[in-house]
Design an enzyme around this catalytic site. Structure first.
Site, PDB file in Angstrom:
ATOM      1  N   SER A  15       3.637  -7.942 118.651  1.00  0.00           N
ATOM      2  CA  SER A  15       3.155  -8.880 117.630  1.00  0.00           C
ATOM      3  C   SER A  15       1.748  -8.519 117.172  1.00  0.00           C
ATOM      4  O   SER A  15       0.882  -8.159 117.975  1.00  0.00           O
ATOM      5  CB  SER A  15       3.146 -10.295 118.211  1.00  0.00           C
ATOM      6  N   LYS A  66      12.245 -20.300 116.764  1.00  0.00           N
ATOM      7  CA  LYS A  66      11.683 -21.248 115.785  1.00  0.00           C
ATOM      8  C   LYS A  66      12.491 -22.552 115.689  1.00  0.00           C
ATOM      9  O   LYS A  66      11.919 -23.611 115.468  1.00  0.00           O
ATOM     10  CB  LYS A  66      11.557 -20.589 114.414  1.00  0.00           C
ATOM     11  N   ASP A 102       5.561 -20.382 107.268  1.00  0.00           N
ATOM     12  CA  ASP A 102       6.208 -19.184 106.715  1.00  0.00           C
ATOM     13  C   ASP A 102       6.398 -19.288 105.201  1.00  0.00           C
ATOM     14  O   ASP A 102       6.130 -18.332 104.465  1.00  0.00           O
ATOM     15  CB  ASP A 102       7.572 -18.962 107.373  1.00  0.00           C
ATOM     16  N   GLY A 130      17.857 -18.078 109.903  1.00  0.00           N
ATOM     17  CA  GLY A 130      16.592 -18.769 110.136  1.00  0.00           C
ATOM     18  C   GLY A 130      15.482 -18.333 109.193  1.00  0.00           C
ATOM     19  O   GLY A 130      14.696 -19.159 108.726  1.00  0.00           O
ATOM     20  N   ALA A 131      15.409 -17.038 108.905  1.00  0.00           N
ATOM     21  CA  ALA A 131      14.327 -16.537 108.052  1.00  0.00           C
ATOM     22  C   ALA A 131      14.460 -17.091 106.632  1.00  0.00           C
ATOM     23  O   ALA A 131      13.474 -17.515 106.015  1.00  0.00           O
ATOM     24  CB  ALA A 131      14.334 -15.016 108.040  1.00  0.00           C
ATOM     25  N   ARG A 152      26.136 -12.607 103.311  1.00  0.00           N
ATOM     26  CA  ARG A 152      27.392 -11.950 103.708  1.00  0.00           C
ATOM     27  C   ARG A 152      28.449 -13.007 104.007  1.00  0.00           C
ATOM     28  O   ARG A 152      29.572 -12.943 103.534  1.00  0.00           O
ATOM     29  CB  ARG A 152      27.105 -11.078 104.937  1.00  0.00           C
ATOM     30  N   GLY A 236       6.846  -7.283 103.891  1.00  0.00           N
ATOM     31  CA  GLY A 236       6.388  -8.631 104.210  1.00  0.00           C
ATOM     32  C   GLY A 236       5.045  -8.704 104.931  1.00  0.00           C
ATOM     33  O   GLY A 236       4.723  -9.741 105.514  1.00  0.00           O
TER      34      GLY A 236
HETATM   35  P1  ATR Z   1      17.002 -14.567 111.061  1.00  0.00           P
HETATM   36  O1  ATR Z   1      16.319 -15.636 111.866  1.00  0.00           O
HETATM   37  O2  ATR Z   1      16.286 -13.232 111.057  1.00  0.00           O
HETATM   38  O3  ATR Z   1      17.353 -15.024 109.682  1.00  0.00           O
HETATM   39  P2  ATR Z   1      19.744 -14.925 111.782  1.00  0.00           P
HETATM   40  O4  ATR Z   1      19.601 -16.410 111.739  1.00  0.00           O
HETATM   41  O5  ATR Z   1      20.579 -14.292 112.846  1.00  0.00           O
HETATM   42  O6  ATR Z   1      18.341 -14.231 111.888  1.00  0.00           O
HETATM   43  O7  ATR Z   1      20.286 -14.459 110.344  1.00  0.00           O
HETATM   44  C1  ATR Z   1      20.454 -13.109 110.020  1.00  0.00           C
HETATM   45  C2  ATR Z   1      20.761 -13.006 108.527  1.00  0.00           C
HETATM   46  O8  ATR Z   1      20.872 -11.635 108.162  1.00  0.00           O
HETATM   47  C3  ATR Z   1      22.073 -13.656 108.130  1.00  0.00           C
HETATM   48  O9  ATR Z   1      21.964 -14.142 106.818  1.00  0.00           O
HETATM   49  C4  ATR Z   1      23.046 -12.475 108.223  1.00  0.00           C
HETATM   50  O10 ATR Z   1      24.208 -12.651 107.462  1.00  0.00           O
HETATM   51  P3  ATR Z   1      25.471 -13.465 108.098  1.00  0.00           P
HETATM   52  O11 ATR Z   1      25.089 -14.912 108.066  1.00  0.00           O
HETATM   53  O12 ATR Z   1      26.603 -13.154 107.193  1.00  0.00           O
HETATM   54  O13 ATR Z   1      25.644 -12.932 109.502  1.00  0.00           O
HETATM   55  C5  ATR Z   1      22.185 -11.400 107.644  1.00  0.00           C
HETATM   56  N1  ATR Z   1      22.589 -10.037 108.009  1.00  0.00           N
HETATM   57  C6  ATR Z   1      22.416  -9.419 109.194  1.00  0.00           C
HETATM   58  N2  ATR Z   1      22.895  -8.154 109.149  1.00  0.00           N
HETATM   59  C7  ATR Z   1      23.394  -7.966 107.911  1.00  0.00           C
HETATM   60  C8  ATR Z   1      24.015  -6.879 107.226  1.00  0.00           C
HETATM   61  N3  ATR Z   1      24.236  -5.700 107.822  1.00  0.00           N
HETATM   62  N4  ATR Z   1      24.395  -7.048 105.939  1.00  0.00           N
HETATM   63  C9  ATR Z   1      24.172  -8.230 105.315  1.00  0.00           C
HETATM   64  N5  ATR Z   1      23.586  -9.302 105.900  1.00  0.00           N
HETATM   65  C10 ATR Z   1      23.206  -9.173 107.175  1.00  0.00           C
END
Ligand code: ATR
Length: 268
Positions: A15, A66, A102, A130-131, A152, A236
């Site tokens: 971090s 978070k 954020d 979450g992000a 997705r 970012g």
């Molecule tokens: P974060 O807190 O980083 O957002 P998360 O809650 O696990 O982590 O969410 C990951 C996000 O990245 C989701 O929107 C996920 O899509 P899905 O909801 O369909 O799983 C997306 N994501 C991760 N890998 C991906 C990939 N290879 N292509 C497209 N979307 C992806």
């Protein structure tokens, strides 16, 4: 004795928050100590309890805690309630209180650092985890002409969008024919070196558009995809600095200047 703060995550060793807060403290003449604490998965509340018992006055929370931090708090700010996630904890004003910096960090990077005015623009957020949840409320509040969330798993995008009036959710195949002034990648796809199944960049980006990847410190396939189409692209890192500055303000009542810190980080 300096006032104690920490960033708590898993993993957390890399971090940049301790470095950022040390710069802010020096510039603002604040006597603080800021450390990294790795909480074992499943022991986040116990880790917070121990840090508070040891005199911790506040903490930043990073992945994957978070949402758990949101549940830990006795009360939260409006922006944390909208995001359903907390990245800034305050312990020295009674019961644990949570905030989320954020979204405002992203807005400040876009509008102040990158001089991208959101009002009236067409905005696409990729991702619904979450992000994305952390920044959609702030993007919505900035008054874009259009706000689309694509994911997705389309159902998750629709579920997120339905909470914000005028916002729509879809899968990536639902984007065909739409053009955007700003595309924010809030997925974790870039961490795996992957690119969500987007239409061609020529179709997706309006002239003068900005591509923004919330991931920092690595060149993601999304940034490469934008640059290949000669679209302005930003990682970012500015959001990281701005969310930290906002946390510092919440804790210390003074907003540090971010320009020199951001410039130093960009120099590497
Ligand atoms: P974060 O807190 O980083 O957002 P998360 O809650 O696990 O982590 O969410 C990951 C996000 O990245 C989701 O929107 C996920 O899509 P899905 O909801 O369909 O799983 C997306 N994501 C991760 N890998 C991906 C990939 N290879 N292509 C497209 N979307 C992806």
């Amino acid at each position: 004795m300096p006032d104690r703060y920490a960033v708590i995550g898993n993993p957390v060793a890399h971090s940049k928050s301790p470095w950022l807060h040390a710069q802010f403290a020096r510039a603002c003449a604040q006597d603080i100590e800021y450390m990294c604490i790795e909480a074992p998965l499943g022991a986040f509340p116990a880790t917070l309890d121990a840090f508070r018992a040891a005199g911790g006055r506040g903490a930043n929370v990073t992945l994957p805690f978070k949402q758990e931090a949101f549940l830990y708090c006795a009360s939260v700010s409006e922006r944390a309630r909208e995001a359903r996630a907390v990245n800034t904890l305050v312990f020295d004003r009674g019961e644990p209180w949570g905030d989320n910096t954020d979204g405002v960090g992203l807005l400040r990077d876009l509008e102040t650092n990158l001089r991208f005015e959101l009002r009236g623009r067409r905005v696409l957020v990729m991702g619904a985890g979450g992000a994305a949840q952390g920044v959609v409320p702030s993007l919505h509040s900035a008054g874009p002409a259009q706000l689309v969330v694509a994911n997705r798993t389309a159902g998750k995008a629709r579920a997120l969008a339905v909470r914000f009036k005028g916002t729509t959710g879809c899968g990536y195949d639902g984007l065909a024919g739409d053009t955007f002034d700003l595309v924010v990648n809030a997925t974790s796809a870039g961490l795996a070196g992957e690119l969500p199944a987007l239409p061609s960049a020529q179709e997706l980006f309006a002239p003068g558009a900005l591509a923004y990847d919330m991931v920092y410190g690595r060149d993601t396939p999304f940034l490469a995809y934008a640059r290949a189409a000669e679209v302005r692209a930003s990682d970012g890192i500015g959001m990281l600095v701005e969310q930290a500055a906002e946390s510092f303000l919440v804790w210390r009542g003074v907003r540090p200047d971010t320009r020199s810190v951001l410039a130093a980080l960009r120099r590497g």
